[in-house]
Design a protein around this motif. Sequence first.
Motif, PDB file in Angstrom:
ATOM      1  N   LEU A 149      -6.968 -36.905  -1.496  1.00  0.00           N
ATOM      2  CA  LEU A 149      -6.599 -36.364  -0.192  1.00  0.00           C
ATOM      3  C   LEU A 149      -7.780 -35.701   0.496  1.00  0.00           C
ATOM      4  O   LEU A 149      -8.044 -35.944   1.688  1.00  0.00           O
ATOM      5  CB  LEU A 149      -5.444 -35.377  -0.371  1.00  0.00           C
ATOM      6  N   TYR A 153      -9.714 -36.849   3.987  1.00  0.00           N
ATOM      7  CA  TYR A 153      -9.773 -35.975   5.154  1.00  0.00           C
ATOM      8  C   TYR A 153     -11.213 -35.750   5.595  1.00  0.00           C
ATOM      9  O   TYR A 153     -11.510 -35.749   6.808  1.00  0.00           O
ATOM     10  CB  TYR A 153      -9.101 -34.643   4.824  1.00  0.00           C
ATOM     11  N   ASN A 237      -0.081 -38.822   7.269  1.00  0.00           N
ATOM     12  CA  ASN A 237      -1.397 -38.878   7.915  1.00  0.00           C
ATOM     13  C   ASN A 237      -1.369 -38.219   9.282  1.00  0.00           C
ATOM     14  O   ASN A 237      -2.328 -37.546   9.680  1.00  0.00           O
ATOM     15  CB  ASN A 237      -1.858 -40.326   8.036  1.00  0.00           C
ATOM     16  N   LEU A 240      -1.602 -34.574   8.904  1.00  0.00           N
ATOM     17  CA  LEU A 240      -2.933 -34.107   8.532  1.00  0.00           C
ATOM     18  C   LEU A 240      -3.930 -34.193   9.676  1.00  0.00           C
ATOM     19  O   LEU A 240      -4.732 -33.274   9.875  1.00  0.00           O
ATOM     20  CB  LEU A 240      -3.453 -34.935   7.352  1.00  0.00           C
ATOM     21  N   TYR A 241      -3.893 -35.293  10.413  1.00  0.00           N
ATOM     22  CA  TYR A 241      -4.984 -35.597  11.342  1.00  0.00           C
ATOM     23  C   TYR A 241      -4.651 -35.319  12.808  1.00  0.00           C
ATOM     24  O   TYR A 241      -5.565 -35.207  13.623  1.00  0.00           O
ATOM     25  CB  TYR A 241      -5.377 -37.076  11.217  1.00  0.00           C
ATOM     26  N   GLN A 243      -3.356 -32.854  15.528  1.00  0.00           N
ATOM     27  CA  GLN A 243      -3.018 -31.455  15.777  1.00  0.00           C
ATOM     28  C   GLN A 243      -2.191 -31.263  17.043  1.00  0.00           C
ATOM     29  O   GLN A 243      -1.419 -30.308  17.148  1.00  0.00           O
ATOM     30  CB  GLN A 243      -4.294 -30.609  15.891  1.00  0.00           C
TER      31      GLN A 243
END
Length: 315
Positions: A149, A153, A237, A240-241, A243
């Motif tokens: 992970l 990232y 995903n 995580l990516y 915002q």
Amino acid sequence: MTTIEQRATQRSQSEPRRRSGKRPVWMETPGPLVQAAKAVALGISLLLVIIPFWSVLATSLADQQTINSSGGGMVMWPHGFSLNAYSAVLSGGVVTRAMVISILITAVGTFVSLATTAGLAYWLSRPGAAGAKPMLLLVLGAVLFTPGLIPSYLVVKEFQLLDNYASLILPVMVNAFNVIVMRAFFQQLPQELFESAAIDGASSATILFRLVLPLSKAVLAVIGLFYAVSYWNAFFNAMLYIQTTDKWPLALVLRTFVVNQSAIGGDQVGSGEALPPQLPMQMSILVIAILPILLVYPFLQRHFAKGVMIGAVKG
């Protein structure tokens, strides 16, 4: 009795029973009891699949009175049908925007993934292709060892893909298992056809687009469905990516609303009507998320039934 007659007698005794016209046991028509047992097992399996879907759909259409009478839980048959949950979910604009984003990501991602997977699989399937063996080892290694992970990232951050839709496509653009399956399918195609096309002066690209891909509709449909479902349902995903909440796909919106109990609709439904219960709104988003895959699958079912048998039958 001569030696020849003795050998003939022994050979006739050792012949399989199929010469007498009897089929193997597994090809015989089962008896009524076996057929009834199969029907019961099939019916139970069908109910186990249909009942959860029906409960989700019924709950999404239930009105306030039905939800209150069920203690605020799932219902199997609403006494009164209401579309207020769908109106509340779609009126806020969040779900509609997220659905459009998910459709675009799924369409673009599936096309890009199919193109790269088909090109890589075709290269690996060609005998004597330059660098094919080292690349095949890398593909097999990708099946055995997945990236962590934190490294994933950091790679996405290094390429400045954070808060960008490309971060939802490029890191998962090629699936190693799908490459291996498509390579096996390409290797089963008649090689003489490709050799004759090469003798006539056809390039590798011409052979791929004019011969290989038209003969590979089954595997393309199966792999394309796998990619489409993975893009449509992916939320981790995006969590995580991405915002910016306005860029969230539908799967992440659904996860946020169900897990975090966040409001999605507006404060009002229509004119002066209060928001419906939260559970029907959650189920309505779930129905909206499932519906596109259910609409696409019937068009691919004809190829899917053939494609899932890839590599199962030899010869």
